[in-house]
Design an enzyme around this catalytic site. Structure first.
Site, PDB file in Angstrom:
ATOM      1  N   ASP A 114       0.837  -1.198   0.000  1.00  5.74           N
ATOM      2  CA  ASP A 114       0.000   0.000   0.000  1.00  5.74           C
ATOM      3  C   ASP A 114       0.875   1.252   0.000  1.00  5.74           C
ATOM      4  O   ASP A 114       2.028   1.210   0.438  1.00  5.74           O
ATOM      5  CB  ASP A 114      -0.861   0.038   1.272  1.00  5.74           C
ATOM      6  CG  ASP A 114      -1.997  -0.965   1.256  1.00  5.74           C
ATOM      7  OD1 ASP A 114      -2.274  -1.564   0.205  1.00  5.74           O
ATOM      8  OD2 ASP A 114      -2.622  -1.143   2.321  1.00  5.74           O
TER       9      ASP A 114
ATOM     10  N   ARG B  96      -1.494  -0.693  -8.473  1.00  4.91           N
ATOM     11  CA  ARG B  96      -2.891  -0.404  -8.133  1.00  4.91           C
ATOM     12  C   ARG B  96      -3.037   1.127  -8.160  1.00  4.91           C
ATOM     13  O   ARG B  96      -2.298   1.826  -7.461  1.00  4.91           O
ATOM     14  CB  ARG B  96      -3.220  -0.917  -6.734  1.00  4.91           C
ATOM     15  CG  ARG B  96      -4.594  -0.427  -6.237  1.00  4.91           C
ATOM     16  CD  ARG B  96      -4.717  -0.494  -4.717  1.00  4.91           C
ATOM     17  NE  ARG B  96      -4.695  -1.828  -4.197  1.00  4.91           N
ATOM     18  CZ  ARG B  96      -4.267  -2.125  -2.945  1.00  4.91           C
ATOM     19  NH1 ARG B  96      -3.820  -1.173  -2.146  1.00  4.91           N
ATOM     20  NH2 ARG B  96      -4.288  -3.373  -2.525  1.00  4.91           N
TER      21      ARG B  96
END
Ligand code: FDA
Length: 302
Positions: A130, A180
């Site tokens: 992340d 992402r």
């Protein structure tokens, strides 16, 4: 204003103590976090698989301050990978480098990530790193590229609100890295980030158009139909088939849209957070949407 206030409150240890010890808030948080242990997250992943969606398990936690906590977090991730394999689930993991000890030093953290990535590679699985606040962007990208070069089983996240993201994407694409794409969830200053939603959205669409034709399997993570529609249109116009990318959404958010995309034949992955340290994640979700705050406040007072 409200978003900025909630993101600031997410740092308050007093509020954290009050919210996580209160039975009502714990119940309300279950809308976004299925449970505090691995088992409810595994069950949630299984439900996603039955509904035609993949999952990504995130053991919640960030900014750990000592090696014991960082190593405990690392073990939680390797345990999650083992359990995913044992239960034959279509799921990978997502983690934050400050949970693995980035604040304790780059080398220590890179070593930790490498252990998790090696386990993922051995199990033919994948680790998504992340992206956190901008203070960590450079270090995260450097560590991700290093771990990717060693195992290949690592990808990361790019935030459309940062001005630098186009350059970062070019760099990561050259390294063959899976990305992402998100809008970005932290409080950033105007010197480095778009603040207006319409500018963030325009940059998201621009970056999506860099990613999809790259031939690498990327993820468009958003609940926004105004990002999803241009993605679908662009892919169709450029003969990018539905198996060449995926949409990602957060557990408990826009479940109607999740199912609709599955029915249309798109790949969808649900990000499933679990763990005791759910307060900052919960506050970021409230900050994204005033209606969630209203729902939360109404139930609390009731
Ligand atoms: P936006 O916030 O503009 O919302 C569009 C619409 O989506 C809203 O009108 C509403 O319908 C719905 N919606 C959005 N948020 C909602 C909520 N909380 N509750 C209910 N409805 C909501 N960020 C980051 O900085 N680093 C990261 O690593 C990640 N990782 C990540 C993984 C995945 C799978 C997702 C989906 C998102 C992230 N994010 C993230 C968070 C991301 O940056 C962003 O804050 C949220 O996805 C919200 O932005 P949207 O694109 O959904 O659009």
């Amino acid at each position: 204003m409200l978003r900025a206030l909630l993101l600031e409150l997410a740092k308050s240890s007093r509020l954290r103590r009050w919210i996580i010890s209160n039975g009502t808030t714990r119940r309300l948080a279950q809308k976004f976090v299925p449970g505090e242990d691995l088992s409810p997250a595994i069950e949630a992943a299984r439900r996603c698989n039955h509904a035609g969606m993949a999952a990504s398990l995130d053991h919640l936690g960030e900014n750990v301050l000592n090696r014991e906590d960082a190593e405990r977090a690392r073990r939680a991730y390797t345990d999650a990978l083992d359990r995913i394999a044992a239960e034959n689930l279509d799921a990978n993991i997502s983690l934050k480098l400050t949970h693995l000890g980035l604040d304790l030093g780059d080398e220590f953290c890179a070593g930790q990530l490498c252990i998790v990535a090696q386990r993922a590679a051995a199990l033919h699985n994948f680790v998504r790193v992340d992206m956190e606040g901008s203070a960590y962007t450079d270090r995260t990208l450097r560590i991700v590229k290093q771990a990717r070069a060693e195992t290949g089983a690592v990808g990361t996240v790019i935030q459309a609100y940062l001005y630098r993201s186009g350059r970062d994407i070019q760099d990561l694409l050259e390294a063959g890295c899976r990305i992402r794409l998100v809008k970005g969830a932290y409080k950033e200053p105007s010197q480095i980030a778009f603040l207006r939603k319409k500018d963030v959205d325009a940059n998201y669409v621009k970056l999506m158009k860099m990613l999809l034709p790259s031939g690498i399997y990327h993820a468009m993570a958003t609940h926004d139909p105004n990002m999803i529609e241009p993605t679908i249109r662009f892919a169709a116009e450029h003969d990018i088939t539905k198996d060449k990318f995926e949409f990602q959404m957060l557990y408990g958010i826009r479940t109607d849209l999740q199912s609709r995309l599955v029915r249309q034949g798109y790949r969808v992955r649900i990000y499933i957070p679990f763990g005791q340290d759910w307060f900052p994640y919960f506050m970021r979700r409230l900050a994204e949407r005033p209606a969630n705050l209203l729902f939360f406040a109404k139930n609390l007072f009731r």
